[in-house]
Design a protein around this motif. Structure first.
Motif, PDB file in Angstrom:
ATOM      1  N   LEU A   1       0.826  -1.209   0.000  1.00 30.03           N
ATOM      2  CA  LEU A   1       0.000   0.000   0.000  1.00 30.03           C
ATOM      3  C   LEU A   1       0.860   1.258   0.000  1.00 30.03           C
ATOM      4  O   LEU A   1       0.539   2.240  -0.681  1.00 30.03           O
ATOM      5  CB  LEU A   1      -0.936  -0.007   1.217  1.00 30.03           C
ATOM      6  CG  LEU A   1      -1.985  -1.136   1.230  1.00 30.03           C
ATOM      7  CD1 LEU A   1      -2.724  -1.136   2.567  1.00 30.03           C
ATOM      8  CD2 LEU A   1      -2.974  -0.986   0.084  1.00 30.03           C
ATOM      9  N   GLN A   2       1.959   1.226   0.745  1.00 33.79           N
ATOM     10  CA  GLN A   2       2.862   2.379   0.781  1.00 33.79           C
ATOM     11  C   GLN A   2       3.504   2.627  -0.574  1.00 33.79           C
ATOM     12  O   GLN A   2       3.865   3.771  -0.896  1.00 33.79           O
ATOM     13  CB  GLN A   2       3.943   2.167   1.842  1.00 33.79           C
ATOM     14  CG  GLN A   2       3.433   2.275   3.269  1.00 33.79           C
ATOM     15  CD  GLN A   2       4.507   1.954   4.289  1.00 33.79           C
ATOM     16  OE1 GLN A   2       5.491   1.269   3.983  1.00 33.79           O
ATOM     17  NE2 GLN A   2       4.337   2.435   5.517  1.00 33.79           N
TER      18      GLN A   2
ATOM     19  N   TYR B   1      -3.462  -0.335  -4.825  1.00 30.04           N
ATOM     20  CA  TYR B   1      -4.806   0.116  -4.481  1.00 30.04           C
ATOM     21  C   TYR B   1      -5.366  -0.716  -3.334  1.00 30.04           C
ATOM     22  O   TYR B   1      -6.067  -0.215  -2.466  1.00 30.04           O
ATOM     23  CB  TYR B   1      -5.725   0.023  -5.705  1.00 30.04           C
ATOM     24  CG  TYR B   1      -7.129   0.467  -5.411  1.00 30.04           C
ATOM     25  CD1 TYR B   1      -7.421   1.808  -5.233  1.00 30.04           C
ATOM     26  CD2 TYR B   1      -8.163  -0.464  -5.302  1.00 30.04           C
ATOM     27  CE1 TYR B   1      -8.709   2.228  -4.946  1.00 30.04           C
ATOM     28  CE2 TYR B   1      -9.456  -0.055  -5.019  1.00 30.04           C
ATOM     29  CZ  TYR B   1      -9.727   1.298  -4.849  1.00 30.04           C
ATOM     30  OH  TYR B   1     -11.008   1.697  -4.552  1.00 30.04           O
ATOM     31  N   ASP B   2      -5.045  -2.008  -3.337  1.00 27.87           N
ATOM     32  CA  ASP B   2      -5.518  -2.905  -2.280  1.00 27.87           C
ATOM     33  C   ASP B   2      -4.686  -4.175  -2.332  1.00 27.87           C
ATOM     34  O   ASP B   2      -3.809  -4.328  -3.184  1.00 27.87           O
ATOM     35  CB  ASP B   2      -6.999  -3.232  -2.480  1.00 27.87           C
ATOM     36  CG  ASP B   2      -7.703  -3.595  -1.179  1.00 27.87           C
ATOM     37  OD1 ASP B   2      -7.002  -3.912  -0.190  1.00 27.87           O
ATOM     38  OD2 ASP B   2      -8.941  -3.591  -1.159  1.00 27.87           O
ATOM     39  N   TYR B   3      -4.974  -5.103  -1.422  1.00 28.52           N
ATOM     40  CA  TYR B   3      -4.311  -6.401  -1.466  1.00 28.52           C
ATOM     41  C   TYR B   3      -5.312  -7.484  -1.094  1.00 28.52           C
ATOM     42  O   TYR B   3      -6.319  -7.243  -0.432  1.00 28.52           O
ATOM     43  CB  TYR B   3      -3.110  -6.434  -0.504  1.00 28.52           C
ATOM     44  CG  TYR B   3      -3.486  -6.513   0.959  1.00 28.52           C
ATOM     45  CD1 TYR B   3      -3.513  -7.741   1.623  1.00 28.52           C
ATOM     46  CD2 TYR B   3      -3.821  -5.363   1.676  1.00 28.52           C
ATOM     47  CE1 TYR B   3      -3.870  -7.821   2.960  1.00 28.52           C
ATOM     48  CE2 TYR B   3      -4.173  -5.433   3.011  1.00 28.52           C
ATOM     49  CZ  TYR B   3      -4.191  -6.661   3.653  1.00 28.52           C
ATOM     50  OH  TYR B   3      -4.544  -6.738   4.966  1.00 28.52           O
TER      51      TYR B   3
ATOM     52  N   THR C   1     -13.480  -6.269  -4.419  1.00 26.76           N
ATOM     53  CA  THR C   1     -12.306  -5.430  -4.662  1.00 26.76           C
ATOM     54  C   THR C   1     -12.280  -4.925  -6.098  1.00 26.76           C
ATOM     55  O   THR C   1     -12.009  -3.743  -6.351  1.00 26.76           O
ATOM     56  CB  THR C   1     -11.015  -6.225  -4.365  1.00 26.76           C
ATOM     57  OG1 THR C   1     -11.010  -6.609  -2.995  1.00 26.76           O
ATOM     58  CG2 THR C   1      -9.777  -5.382  -4.654  1.00 26.76           C
TER      59      THR C   1
END
Length: 212
Positions: free
Chosen positions: A114-115, A119-121, A134
């Motif tokens: 994320l850093q 966008y997402d995991y 998602t």
């Protein structure tokens, strides 16, 4: 398979209606070919357009041609790193959204992804409901960005039209002012000639020149 039993259940629903998402393009990047193909089948069944590759270099080469809007990327691609791949994909398509897939439970991986712009995991084994939730959020963002760009382009077009109209109106005003100035000068010349020669007749040519 690392996709849970929801996949098998969904696959048996042969008469289920696909959403109107045929224009939604997903890039799958995973070196586990069996998992990648299972994920591909699942997305195709739901109406997505899918491109599947199994490595870092393949993904970089494929992303421009695929014009994918969302990439599902395994965090580990052999000796390569899925997080590093995100940067390469965004260089090719700056607006692409990346979702990291990880079989590693440590929250550190998710935070790092994320850093670095994910966008997402999603964690493996993947829950189909979580996957589509998602993806829906991803494409909602894609659609909003498209709408924003469309509005911005429309505003730019209208601004150009307005600038053109203002320039044309200013040109008309300048032309009218010149004509008025020419008329005033002509009237002054006529008055001066008439005062000097009250018995003479004068005419005005098409060009606005006073003739005796």
């Amino acid at each position: 398979s690392q996709i849970n039993k929801d996949y098998s259940a969904m696959k048996t629903q042969k008469n289920c209606k696909n959403q109107n998402i045929t224009e939604r393009h997903v890039l799958i990047v995973d070196d586990d070919k069996d998992f990648a193909e299972s994920l591909n089948d699942l997305l195709l069944m739901k109406g997505y357009k899918v491109t599947v590759v199994y490595g870092y270099k393949e993904a970089v080469n494929a992303v421009k041609d695929s014009k994918a809007e969302v990439a599902l990327i395994d965090i580990r691609l052999g000796t390569a790193n899925g997080i590093d791949l995100m940067g390469s994909l965004r260089k090719a398509i700056p607006e692409i959204l990346c979702v990291i897939l990880t079989a590693y439970a440590g929250i550190e991986n998710a935070i790092k992804a994320l850093q670095n712009g994910a966008y997402d995991y999603l964690r493996k084994p993947i829950n189909a409901e979580d996957l589509f939730s998602t993806l829906n959020r991803c494409f909602e963002k894609v659609d909003l960005e498209r709408e924003r760009v469309s509005i911005q382009l429309e505003l730019q077009r209208r601004n150009l039209d307005l600038e053109k109209t203002v320039k044309e109106r200013n040109a008309q005003i300048i032309e009218r002012e010149r004509a008025e100035e020419a008329l005033i000068i002509s009237e002054e010349n006529y008055r001066a000639l008439y005062e000097d020669n009250p018995t003479m007749y004068f005419s005005v040519s098409k060009e606005g020149i006073i003739q005796s």
